[in-house]
Design a protein around this motif. Structure first.
Motif, short mmCIF file in Angstrom:
data_model
loop_
_atom_site.label_atom_id
_atom_site.label_comp_id
_atom_site.label_asym_id
_atom_site.label_seq_id
_atom_site.Cartn_x
_atom_site.Cartn_y
_atom_site.Cartn_z
N SER A 244 44.62 16.42 65.26
CA SER A 244 43.94 16.03 64.01
C SER A 244 44.08 17.20 63.05
O SER A 244 45.10 17.35 62.40
CB SER A 244 42.47 15.68 64.28
OG SER A 244 41.80 16.76 64.90
N ASP A 245 43.06 18.06 63.01
CA ASP A 245 43.19 19.31 62.27
C ASP A 245 44.04 20.28 63.08
O ASP A 245 44.22 20.11 64.29
CB ASP A 245 41.80 19.90 62.00
CG ASP A 245 41.03 19.07 60.97
OD1 ASP A 245 41.65 18.18 60.36
OD2 ASP A 245 39.83 19.32 60.80
N GLY A 268 38.73 20.65 72.01
CA GLY A 268 38.76 19.52 71.09
C GLY A 268 38.85 19.99 69.65
O GLY A 268 38.96 21.19 69.37
N ASN A 269 38.83 19.04 68.77
CA ASN A 269 38.83 19.29 67.33
C ASN A 269 38.25 18.05 66.68
O ASN A 269 37.77 17.15 67.38
CB ASN A 269 40.25 19.61 66.83
CG ASN A 269 40.24 20.51 65.60
OD1 ASN A 269 39.30 20.47 64.81
ND2 ASN A 269 41.28 21.32 65.44
N HIS A 270 38.30 17.97 65.38
CA HIS A 270 37.70 16.84 64.70
C HIS A 270 38.32 15.52 65.18
O HIS A 270 39.51 15.30 65.02
CB HIS A 270 37.88 16.97 63.19
CG HIS A 270 37.15 18.16 62.62
ND1 HIS A 270 37.78 19.30 62.21
CD2 HIS A 270 35.82 18.37 62.44
CE1 HIS A 270 36.89 20.17 61.79
NE2 HIS A 270 35.70 19.64 61.91
N GLY A 271 37.49 14.69 65.79
CA GLY A 271 37.95 13.37 66.18
C GLY A 271 38.48 13.24 67.59
O GLY A 271 38.81 12.13 68.02
N TRP A 272 38.56 14.33 68.34
CA TRP A 272 39.07 14.20 69.71
C TRP A 272 38.51 15.30 70.61
O TRP A 272 38.10 16.36 70.15
CB TRP A 272 40.60 14.25 69.74
CG TRP A 272 41.20 15.58 69.37
CD1 TRP A 272 41.49 16.02 68.12
CD2 TRP A 272 41.56 16.64 70.27
NE1 TRP A 272 42.01 17.29 68.17
CE2 TRP A 272 42.08 17.70 69.48
CE3 TRP A 272 41.51 16.80 71.65
CZ2 TRP A 272 42.53 18.89 70.04
CZ3 TRP A 272 41.96 17.99 72.20
CH2 TRP A 272 42.47 19.02 71.40
N SER A 273 38.49 15.03 71.90
CA SER A 273 38.13 16.03 72.91
C SER A 273 39.03 15.82 74.11
O SER A 273 39.55 14.72 74.34
CB SER A 273 36.66 15.89 73.31
OG SER A 273 36.40 14.61 73.85
#
Length: 331
Positions: A244-245, A268-273
């Motif tokens: 994502s990012d 993780g990051n924005h929207g996912w782990s």
């Protein structure tokens, strides 16, 4: 280029501005009350001022529960302030000691925050004192132009005294804290004794600043000590493939790990782990070493950091695969 190096520095400089407004406003506000205040009012203002100085020095100097050595240092500082204040018989002398003491502390804290972000920024104590005294000169210069007010050289002397006392008090508390941290644990002793490591606070969170010249062996030793204290760590790995990012945030925890050769990882990051994995210390050391050497990170947060323990453990096979991926990524 932005003037501020962090949100915290901006916040402190905002307080400095408010203090300056307060100091300069007394040039006008003070006039109608001259000769009116009774001894009781003067005594009350004196006590309020003392409390303000004490609160400023203590709150800016402490980031956590104080140790015994810090408490004794503060008691000594308060005793010195009381002796100095009681020897001053003129109200303006006391007011200058209060005003410029508080001002110097906040300027010093702002410069300390700048130094944390820019280590090449030097001599912050001297700069804080000089800036505070400069404000005193400006204050007296304005008074020279105001009817019924005068430029008083003695006030400048008290401004200098106030700035030196306040900054020195803050330095003493910092010294006491560092002394306590040095005694506290093997981890802190290792950080203090290693020229490639430095304990810093970013956004009031504990970080270990790591120099690029650090060796993999030193990183491994650091990780062993962090593991021993059950301290978690986190950092941003920009090299990780973008989903994502850019990159991914890595959160490591040593709690309930079988031995110091392994760490629990969530990322993780924005929207996912990415679930939870068991990662070898050697893999983590290689990851950190590569990120530091390539100037992708300069510090890691540690202590009671965020860790997503609710995520599902991926198992041994997936953990081995993640170890291989990280080693390849940071080889």
């Amino acid at each position: 280029m932005a003037f501020y190096t962090s949100h915290r520095e901006k916040k402190i400089w905002t307080w400095v501005l408010l203090i300056l407004i307060g100091i300069f406003s007394t040039i006008i506000i003070d006039r109608p009350f001259r000769g009116v205040a009774s001894q009781n009012v003067a005594a009350l203002l004196f006590l309020i001022g003392m409390a303000l100085v004490a609160a400023t020095v203590i709150t800016q100097g402490w980031k956590r529960k104080p140790s015994n050595i810090e408490l004794w240092v503060v008691i000594g500082i308060i005793a010195v302030y009381v002796m100095v204040f009681t020897r001053m018989t003129i109200r303006s002398e006391r007011s200058h000691l209060i005003e410029y003491g508080v001002l110097a502390i906040f300027i010093f804290e702002a410069l300390k925050e700048r130094k944390k972000q820019k280590p090449e920024f030097k001599h912050i104590a001297i700069k804080a004192i000089v800036l505070s005294v400069l404000v005193g000169f400006i204050d007296e210069g304005i008074q020279y132009l105001v009817p019924s007010r005068v430029f008083d050289q003695e006030d400048i002397v008290f401004d200098v005294l106030a700035a030196i006392m306040a900054v020195f008090s803050s330095l003493l508390i910092s010294w006491a804290r560092k002394k306590y941290e040095t005694r506290k644990s093997d981890l802190n002793k290792f950080i203090v004794s290693n020229n490639n490591l430095e304990l810093i606070y970013l956004e009031e969170k504990k970080h270990i600043k790591i120099d690029r010249s650090i060796t993999t062996l030193e990183i491994t030793k650091l990780l062993d000590l962090l593991w021993k204290e059950s301290a978690g760590i986190n950092f941003h790995d920009i090299i990780h493939p973008q989903l994502s990012d850019p990159g991914a945030y890595f959160f490591y925890s040593s709690k309930n790990c079988p031995d110091k050769r392994t760490w629990k990882l969530t990322l993780g990051n924005h929207g996912w782990s990415g679930g939870m994995y068991l990662i070898k210390t050697s893999t983590l050391a290689q990851q950190l070493n590569n990120l530091i050497k390539r100037s992708k990170i300069s510090s890691i947060e540690f202590g009671d950091v965020t860790f997503f323990s609710s995520l599902t453990y991926k198992g041994e096979e997936k953990s081995e695969e993640m170890n291989r991926k990280l080693m390849e990524m940071h080889s």
